[in-house]
Design a protein around this motif. Structure first.
Motif, short mmCIF file in Angstrom:
data_model
loop_
_atom_site.label_atom_id
_atom_site.label_comp_id
_atom_site.label_asym_id
_atom_site.label_seq_id
_atom_site.Cartn_x
_atom_site.Cartn_y
_atom_site.Cartn_z
N LEU A 198 -26.86 27.43 32.39
CA LEU A 198 -26.79 28.49 31.29
C LEU A 198 -25.72 29.50 32.02
O LEU A 198 -24.93 30.25 31.13
CB LEU A 198 -27.90 29.02 30.70
CG LEU A 198 -28.80 27.90 30.08
CD1 LEU A 198 -29.96 28.63 29.57
CD2 LEU A 198 -28.04 27.57 28.64
N THR A 199 -25.63 29.79 33.23
CA THR A 199 -24.75 30.78 33.92
C THR A 199 -23.28 30.36 33.49
O THR A 199 -22.68 31.36 33.29
CB THR A 199 -25.07 30.99 35.35
OG1 THR A 199 -26.37 31.34 35.57
CG2 THR A 199 -24.21 31.85 35.82
N GLY A 200 -22.98 29.13 33.86
CA GLY A 200 -21.69 28.50 33.59
C GLY A 200 -21.26 28.72 32.21
O GLY A 200 -20.24 29.14 31.92
N LEU A 201 -22.34 28.48 31.13
CA LEU A 201 -22.07 28.79 29.78
C LEU A 201 -21.77 30.27 29.49
O LEU A 201 -20.75 30.70 28.70
CB LEU A 201 -22.98 28.32 28.85
CG LEU A 201 -22.85 28.48 27.35
CD1 LEU A 201 -21.48 27.95 26.84
CD2 LEU A 201 -24.07 27.95 26.59
N LEU A 243 -22.67 22.99 24.35
CA LEU A 243 -23.84 22.38 24.57
C LEU A 243 -23.77 21.28 25.97
O LEU A 243 -24.69 21.31 26.76
CB LEU A 243 -24.37 21.67 23.36
CG LEU A 243 -25.89 20.88 23.48
CD1 LEU A 243 -27.05 22.05 23.81
CD2 LEU A 243 -26.03 20.19 22.11
N MET A 244 -22.59 20.76 25.97
CA MET A 244 -22.28 19.89 27.08
C MET A 244 -22.29 20.71 28.47
O MET A 244 -22.93 20.41 29.62
CB MET A 244 -20.96 19.32 27.06
CG MET A 244 -20.84 18.22 26.14
SD MET A 244 -19.41 17.35 25.83
CE MET A 244 -19.08 16.57 27.29
N MET A 245 -21.70 22.06 28.48
CA MET A 245 -21.78 22.74 29.49
C MET A 245 -23.15 23.34 29.94
O MET A 245 -23.32 23.34 31.22
CB MET A 245 -20.97 24.28 29.21
CG MET A 245 -19.24 23.91 29.01
SD MET A 245 -18.44 25.30 28.62
CE MET A 245 -18.62 26.32 30.17
N ALA A 246 -23.92 23.69 28.92
CA ALA A 246 -25.06 24.01 29.29
C ALA A 246 -26.10 23.06 29.71
O ALA A 246 -26.89 23.22 30.69
CB ALA A 246 -25.91 24.62 27.81
N ARG A 247 -25.95 21.83 29.33
CA ARG A 247 -26.63 20.69 30.01
C ARG A 247 -25.88 20.14 31.35
O ARG A 247 -26.67 19.18 32.04
CB ARG A 247 -26.60 19.52 29.01
CG ARG A 247 -27.45 19.48 27.72
CD ARG A 247 -27.19 18.46 26.98
NE ARG A 247 -28.32 18.29 25.83
CZ ARG A 247 -28.47 18.08 24.57
NH1 ARG A 247 -27.22 17.40 24.51
NH2 ARG A 247 -29.31 18.11 23.94
N GLY A 248 -24.95 20.84 31.72
CA GLY A 248 -24.29 20.37 32.97
C GLY A 248 -23.61 19.36 33.12
O GLY A 248 -23.38 18.72 34.04
N GLU A 249 -23.08 18.95 31.90
CA GLU A 249 -22.45 17.59 32.02
C GLU A 249 -20.85 17.98 32.12
O GLU A 249 -20.47 19.26 31.83
CB GLU A 249 -22.58 17.12 30.54
CG GLU A 249 -24.13 16.67 30.28
CD GLU A 249 -24.22 16.16 28.63
OE1 GLU A 249 -23.44 16.14 28.03
OE2 GLU A 249 -25.40 15.82 28.37
N GLU A 250 -19.90 16.93 32.20
CA GLU A 250 -18.48 17.16 32.19
C GLU A 250 -18.00 17.70 31.10
O GLU A 250 -18.44 17.23 30.07
CB GLU A 250 -17.98 15.91 32.76
CG GLU A 250 -17.93 15.57 34.19
CD GLU A 250 -17.38 16.67 35.13
OE1 GLU A 250 -16.28 17.24 34.84
OE2 GLU A 250 -18.14 17.06 36.05
#
Length: 195
Positions: A79-82, A184-191
């Protein structure tokens, strides 16, 4: 006449009390137990749609989806990246200084700003240009300069050219409705692509 004045006064007082109740946050201190707000969640869901400022609302929505999904891998959640991406989105919209040039077949938009804004533009515009290019009705090119980023979008179709010019830089950056899935992909740590 007195009855009329009495009714007008009562309506005015009632409106003032209602307005005060809606805006008064007395008792909502830093140590308030937010869990008590959930007790009236059914009523809030019927009325409220936005849990605050835009980035906070986006994060809140993502958290709700992640918590509802039993398959969420919490060890990968970012969530920090998002949040950093949402800050970039806000900076692009709020601080980007755009000089648009109408071309016979589309637009060229040169975007600049302070050092943080230029860094944001370099992260976002080229990545979004790839998404824009997935629409084969137009041709998209993004290039970086020392002072900012240029986005050029053109077409041979007169109606698409009109659309490009109507959208302008900010409309083009908001095009290709992939943002929610991307977040949502970013939040899940996906590429996910880097913008």
């Amino acid at each position: 006449m007195r009855t009329k004045m009495f009714l007008i006064t009562m309506v005015w007082i009632g409106s003032a009390v209602f307005a005060y109740a809606q805006t008064n946050h007395t008792g909502h201190s830093d140590d308030v137990d937010h869990s008590t707000h959930g007790q009236s969640s059914a009523m809030n869901e019927a009325i409220l749609r936005e849990p605050g400022q835009g980035a906070f609302a986006a994060l809140s929505e993502v958290v709700r989806v992640l918590e509802a999904d039993p398959e969420t891998d919490w060890s990968k959640v970012d969530l920090t990246g998002l949040r950093m991406h949402l800050v970039d989105m806000d900076r692009l919209i709020s601080d980007g200084v755009v000089e648009e040039t109408n071309l016979p077949n589309g637009i060229s938009a040169f975007v600049t700003g302070d050092a943080e804004t230029i860094a944001t533009l370099r992260r976002m515009v080229p990545a979004h240009a790839v998404q824009l290019a997935s629409d084969d009705r137009w041709t998209v090119a993004a290039s970086e300069t020392e002072d900012g980023v240029e986005l050029r979008v053109t077409s041979d179709n007169p109606s698409v050219i009109a659309r490009i010019k109507g959208l302008g830089f900010f409309g083009l950056m908001a095009s290709q409705d992939h943002h929610r899935e991307h977040h949502l992909m970013m939040a899940r740590g996906e590429e996910a692509h880097g913008h």
